[in-house]
Design a protein around this motif. Structure first.
Motif, mmCIF file in Angstrom:
data_model
loop_
_atom_site.group_PDB
_atom_site.id
_atom_site.type_symbol
_atom_site.label_atom_id
_atom_site.label_comp_id
_atom_site.label_asym_id
_atom_site.label_seq_id
_atom_site.Cartn_x
_atom_site.Cartn_y
_atom_site.Cartn_z
ATOM 1 N N ASP A 1 6.940 6.428 -4.472
ATOM 2 C CA ASP A 1 5.910 5.947 -3.554
ATOM 3 C C ASP A 1 6.479 5.743 -2.157
ATOM 4 O OD1 ASP A 1 4.000 5.714 -5.634
ATOM 5 O OD2 ASP A 1 4.936 3.838 -6.243
ATOM 6 N N PHE A 2 5.668 6.033 -1.152
ATOM 7 C CA PHE A 2 5.985 5.785 0.249
ATOM 8 C C PHE A 2 4.820 5.014 0.841
ATOM 9 C CE2 PHE A 2 7.564 9.909 -1.064
ATOM 10 C CZ PHE A 2 8.917 9.775 -0.823
ATOM 11 N N GLY A 3 5.088 4.049 1.721
ATOM 12 C CA GLY A 3 3.984 3.321 2.326
ATOM 13 C C GLY A 3 4.429 2.150 3.160
ATOM 14 N N THR A 4 3.579 1.123 3.174
ATOM 15 C CA THR A 4 3.848 -0.080 3.954
ATOM 16 C C THR A 4 3.797 -1.299 3.053
ATOM 17 O OG1 THR A 4 1.518 -0.356 4.528
ATOM 18 C CG2 THR A 4 2.879 0.886 6.070
ATOM 19 N N PHE B 1 0.864 -1.175 0.000
ATOM 20 C CA PHE B 1 0.000 0.000 0.000
ATOM 21 C C PHE B 1 0.895 1.217 0.000
ATOM 22 C CE2 PHE B 1 -2.219 3.403 2.196
ATOM 23 C CZ PHE B 1 -3.360 3.495 1.433
ATOM 24 N N THR B 2 0.855 2.004 -1.070
ATOM 25 C CA THR B 2 1.737 3.164 -1.164
ATOM 26 C C THR B 2 0.966 4.388 -1.639
ATOM 27 O OG1 THR B 2 2.400 2.591 -3.408
ATOM 28 C CG2 THR B 2 3.812 1.824 -1.615
ATOM 29 N N HIS C 1 11.465 -1.158 -2.267
ATOM 30 C CA HIS C 1 12.392 -1.614 -1.230
ATOM 31 C C HIS C 1 11.643 -1.575 0.100
ATOM 32 C CE1 HIS C 1 16.071 -2.301 0.992
ATOM 33 N NE2 HIS C 1 15.699 -1.312 1.793
ATOM 34 N N GLY C 2 11.543 -2.734 0.753
ATOM 35 C CA GLY C 2 10.951 -2.818 2.084
ATOM 36 C C GLY C 2 12.065 -2.844 3.111
ATOM 37 N N GLY D 1 9.352 3.197 -2.965
ATOM 38 C CA GLY D 1 9.314 2.642 -4.307
ATOM 39 C C GLY D 1 9.400 3.694 -5.389
ATOM 40 N N MET D 2 9.643 3.217 -6.593
ATOM 41 C CA MET D 2 9.672 4.060 -7.784
ATOM 42 C C MET D 2 8.929 3.322 -8.894
ATOM 43 S SD MET D 2 13.637 5.266 -7.926
ATOM 44 C CE MET D 2 14.311 3.623 -7.729
ATOM 45 N N GLY D 3 8.313 4.091 -9.752
ATOM 46 C CA GLY D 3 7.623 3.493 -10.876
ATOM 47 C C GLY D 3 7.742 4.365 -12.110
ATOM 48 N N ALA D 4 7.703 3.744 -13.272
ATOM 49 C CA ALA D 4 7.739 4.467 -14.537
ATOM 50 C C ALA D 4 7.034 3.629 -15.589
ATOM 51 C CB ALA D 4 9.177 4.747 -14.968
#
Length: 122
Positions: free
Chosen positions: A47-50, A25-26, A93-94, A70-73
Motif C-alpha cells: 500500500d502507498f498513501g497518506t 488512506f492507502t 510506516h509513516g 504499508g504491507m498486508g497479508a
C-alpha cells in the motif's frame, strides 16, 4: 483501496491520558491466491498513501500528515461471489514530518470486502 482508523493509548496512567489517533488512506496492488480455494482466499499486498496522526498528551497536542508505505497479508472468507470478510495483519510506516517523527504500526486488520463487477463475465 483501504481506509483505516487507528487508535491506541500511547501511555496510560491514573494521572495522564496520552493518546494517538490516526487515519490511514492507502491504495495499492494485492495478489489473491484463488487457486487455493474459492471460499478462503489468502492475499498479500503493498500500500502507498497518506497517514494523518494526532498526538495528545497532558502537556501538548500536535498533528501532522505523513507519506505512508504499508504491507498486508491475510485471508478472505467469501460469503458470496461479491461479499467477504477479511482477516489479516497490516504493517504501516509513516515517513517523518516536521511535527511528528517516523511512525511504525503493526496491527490486526479486520474488514469487509465488497467486489463490484466492472464487466460482464460469461
Amino acid at each position: 483501496l483501504r481506509v483505516s482508523y487507528i487508535f491506541d493509548n500511547v501511555h496510560e496512567s491514573s494521572v495522564t491520558d496520552d493518546r494517538s489517533e490516526g487515519f490511514l488512506f492507502t491504495l495499492g496492488p494485492a495478489y489473491h491466491f484463488r487457486d487455493v480455494s474459492d471460499v478462503l482466499i489468502p492475499y498479500v499486498g503493498i500500500d502507498f498513501g497518506t497517514y494523518y496522526q494526532h498526538l495528545s498528551t497532558s502537556v501538548s497536542s500536535r498533528s501532522g500528515v505523513q507519506l505512508a508505505l504499508g504491507m498486508g497479508a491475510g485471508c478472505r472468507w467469501m460469503f458470496t461471489d461479491n461479499l467477504g470478510l477479511k482477516l489479516g495483519f497490516q504493517y504501516v510506516h509513516g515517513f517523518g514530518s516536521d511535527d511528528i517523527g517516523d511512525t511504525d504500526f503493526l496491527g490486526l486488520e479486520i474488514g469487509i470486502s465488497l467486489f463490484i463487477p466492472t464487466w460482464p463475465t460469461y
